[in-house]
Design an enzyme around this catalytic site. Sequence first.
Site, short mmCIF file in Angstrom:
data_model
loop_
_atom_site.label_atom_id
_atom_site.label_comp_id
_atom_site.label_asym_id
_atom_site.label_seq_id
_atom_site.Cartn_x
_atom_site.Cartn_y
_atom_site.Cartn_z
N VAL A 14 132.26 53.59 98.70
CA VAL A 14 132.57 54.07 97.34
C VAL A 14 133.32 55.40 97.38
O VAL A 14 134.31 55.59 96.67
CB VAL A 14 131.27 54.19 96.49
CG1 VAL A 14 131.63 54.54 95.05
CG2 VAL A 14 130.46 52.90 96.53
N LYS A 104 121.21 54.47 92.26
CA LYS A 104 120.11 53.93 91.42
C LYS A 104 118.77 54.09 92.09
O LYS A 104 117.74 54.25 91.43
CB LYS A 104 120.35 52.46 91.06
CG LYS A 104 120.57 51.52 92.24
CD LYS A 104 122.03 51.49 92.66
CE LYS A 104 122.19 50.79 93.98
NZ LYS A 104 123.58 50.50 94.29
N GLU A 128 127.06 56.24 85.52
CA GLU A 128 127.60 54.93 85.14
C GLU A 128 127.64 53.95 86.33
O GLU A 128 127.35 52.77 86.19
CB GLU A 128 129.02 55.11 84.57
CG GLU A 128 129.65 53.84 84.06
CD GLU A 128 128.87 53.23 82.91
OE1 GLU A 128 128.88 53.78 81.81
OE2 GLU A 128 128.22 52.19 83.13
N GLY A 133 128.10 48.28 88.89
CA GLY A 133 129.35 48.61 89.59
C GLY A 133 130.40 49.14 88.61
O GLY A 133 130.25 50.21 88.04
N ILE A 135 131.27 47.78 85.69
CA ILE A 135 131.06 47.46 84.26
C ILE A 135 130.50 48.70 83.56
O ILE A 135 129.49 49.24 83.99
CB ILE A 135 130.03 46.30 84.08
CG1 ILE A 135 130.38 45.10 84.95
CG2 ILE A 135 129.92 45.91 82.63
CD1 ILE A 135 129.33 43.99 84.90
N GLY A 186 131.29 45.12 102.17
CA GLY A 186 130.87 46.43 101.66
C GLY A 186 130.02 46.36 100.40
O GLY A 186 129.84 47.36 99.71
N ASP A 200 116.95 46.54 94.62
CA ASP A 200 118.12 47.18 94.00
C ASP A 200 118.24 46.74 92.53
O ASP A 200 118.45 47.57 91.64
CB ASP A 200 119.37 46.79 94.80
CG ASP A 200 120.66 47.30 94.18
OD1 ASP A 200 120.98 48.48 94.39
OD2 ASP A 200 121.34 46.52 93.49
N LYS A 204 117.86 48.95 89.06
CA LYS A 204 118.89 48.96 88.01
C LYS A 204 118.32 48.55 86.65
O LYS A 204 118.61 49.18 85.63
CB LYS A 204 120.03 48.03 88.41
CG LYS A 204 120.86 48.58 89.57
CD LYS A 204 121.78 47.52 90.11
CE LYS A 204 122.73 48.06 91.17
NZ LYS A 204 123.38 47.00 91.94
N GLY A 301 131.24 46.87 95.45
CA GLY A 301 132.53 47.06 96.11
C GLY A 301 133.10 48.42 95.74
O GLY A 301 132.81 48.97 94.67
P1 NAP Z 1 128.29 54.07 102.75
O1 NAP Z 1 129.50 53.24 102.84
O2 NAP Z 1 127.17 53.85 103.69
O3 NAP Z 1 128.75 55.61 102.84
C1 NAP Z 1 127.85 56.67 102.89
C2 NAP Z 1 128.64 57.96 103.10
O4 NAP Z 1 127.73 59.06 102.97
C3 NAP Z 1 129.28 58.08 104.48
O5 NAP Z 1 130.56 58.64 104.35
C4 NAP Z 1 128.34 59.05 105.21
O6 NAP Z 1 129.00 59.87 106.16
C5 NAP Z 1 127.88 59.92 104.07
N1 NAP Z 1 126.60 60.59 104.34
C6 NAP Z 1 125.42 60.03 104.69
N2 NAP Z 1 124.47 60.97 104.84
C7 NAP Z 1 125.06 62.15 104.57
C8 NAP Z 1 124.61 63.49 104.55
N3 NAP Z 1 123.37 63.81 104.85
N4 NAP Z 1 125.49 64.45 104.21
C9 NAP Z 1 126.77 64.16 103.88
N5 NAP Z 1 127.25 62.89 103.89
C10 NAP Z 1 126.42 61.90 104.22
O7 NAP Z 1 127.66 53.97 101.27
P2 NAP Z 1 128.32 53.33 99.95
O8 NAP Z 1 128.25 51.84 100.02
O9 NAP Z 1 129.61 53.98 99.67
O10 NAP Z 1 127.21 53.74 98.85
C11 NAP Z 1 127.10 55.07 98.41
C12 NAP Z 1 126.19 55.10 97.17
O11 NAP Z 1 126.79 54.32 96.13
C13 NAP Z 1 124.80 54.52 97.38
O12 NAP Z 1 123.89 55.23 96.58
C14 NAP Z 1 124.93 53.09 96.84
O13 NAP Z 1 123.70 52.57 96.39
C15 NAP Z 1 125.87 53.33 95.70
N6 NAP Z 1 126.64 52.17 95.28
C16 NAP Z 1 127.29 51.43 96.23
C17 NAP Z 1 128.06 50.34 95.81
C18 NAP Z 1 128.81 49.49 96.79
O14 NAP Z 1 129.34 48.45 96.38
N7 NAP Z 1 128.87 49.85 98.07
C19 NAP Z 1 128.17 50.03 94.44
C20 NAP Z 1 127.47 50.83 93.51
C21 NAP Z 1 126.71 51.89 93.94
P3 NAP Z 1 129.70 59.24 107.49
O15 NAP Z 1 130.95 58.58 106.96
O16 NAP Z 1 130.01 60.43 108.34
O17 NAP Z 1 128.72 58.29 108.07
N1 HSE Z 2 124.29 46.71 96.92
C1 HSE Z 2 124.63 46.77 95.54
C2 HSE Z 2 124.93 45.38 95.05
C3 HSE Z 2 125.82 47.66 95.33
O1 HSE Z 2 125.14 44.48 95.87
O2 HSE Z 2 124.95 45.17 93.83
C4 HSE Z 2 126.14 47.88 93.86
O3 HSE Z 2 125.14 48.65 93.25
#
Ligand code: NAP
Ligand code: HSE
Length: 429
Positions: A14, A104, A128, A133, A135, A186, A200, A204, A301
Amino acid sequence: MERINVGLVGFGTVGSSFYSLIEKHKNRLKEQLGVEICIAKIGVRDPGKKREYIPEGVLVQGYEEILKDDTVPIVVELMGGVEKPLDLISRALKAGKHVITANKALLSQYGDKLFKLARENGAELKFEASVGGGIPVIKVIQESLKGNEIQSVTGILNGTTNYILTRMTDARLSFKQALEEAKEKGFAEEDPTLDIEGIDAAQKISLLASISFRKWVNYRDILCEGITKVTGKDIEFAGISGFVFKLIATAKMTEKKAIVTVFPALLNRNHPLASVREEYNGVLIQSDFLGTSLYLGRGAGGSATASSVASDLGDIIERIRMKALPDPVGMPPVEKLDLFPQDDLQYKYFLHFVTDNKPGIWAAVTGLLASNGINIESVHQKWEDPVKLSDLYVLVDKTRELFVRKAVKEIVDSPGIHKSSCFFRILEG
Ligand code: NAP
Ligand code: HSE
């Protein structure tokens, strides 16, 4: 004000998409908001990792530098997890910085405390991207439906499990294969158990229930089941009977108590959520003046989620410029929501018994359902080879959750009926 600095923590799926969005739409955003957005610092776990297009000096380790920087009034938390984001966001809010998060897991556990902290420090906490995601469902509930009493919210809120169920249904992939694909794309959390066990989605729907009914729900108190028991056979039989499997999250207000649940449900194939596929999410809201409304879009995503983060950022910048902070609609009160007892919930059910091939199985199943007051709608048996186990599918009329649990336990304890037997709920309406 000509320029506003933003501190981004997290540059994964993200975070990196959010950075690309801000870079790509720099001019458009400047025109719309009247300021240039500058991602001044990006905190990551490992700043040594190769990352394209980031100017020198922007990447930092962790988030201490961002907290200390007085030229950064807005922090975007996209690192995931709970303890570290709690520390970061609490300290940022105490320092009067505005915060945007997609987390969340954090908000469903500590949202009441964090919103209180935001209120006390005149800061905004926007979220939001934490549900649905891309929406804009939080905005719909908090702003667009302000004039309505919300009666229920029913949704597909997890992209990973919706993707898995779609691939198991359409491409007949195994659960494991479909999960691997979702991880590669992702969509999944760092710990995918959160997705597949329904946690999860529970986090939500608890957030949506909290903002819809204006009282807090702890996701650990709700009925929560994931999709790990759904097999290809269940999906096939459901399909033959006119149903599709979806992981459904519901928040519904009854006279005094709220029903808040997450479970894999059988939906009639004409249900508005039945056609929500792959990583898409769908949210069906019932409210008194608007009636039924449906919101659809990519629920997981990087790019879809970044779109919601950017929307929160735009809102904060506009409010900073109008000197209209903090926004009271984003802050639900801390009172706890009363939940409807799980034993008294009522559904129609789909029971799947895995049995030996021998006389007396039907008698045991039908007898124990009858002795628990459960009315059978239909019984189907798939019986291909006498030496193999057979599958007995039973659809039953609306009954109490307590009765079904008791009946299924008694049936599974009977000779010739196997522990892998299970039951699912059928969603009506
Ligand atoms: P991710 O791909 O695992 O990325 C996590 C990032 O955080 C990485 O860049 C990591 O650094 C960094 N990080 C971890 N610990 C840290 C720390 N202590 N200090 C500073 N940086 C740190 O995660 P993501 O999928 O983007 O998800 C991030 C958040 O968005 C989560 O809360 C997730 O629930 C939420 N979310 C995700 C999605 C989705 O579709 N993926 C959708 C909605 C919400 P490094 O790069 O150095 O490892
Ligand atoms: N892991 C979550 C999902 C990311 O699949 O819906 C979006 O919050």
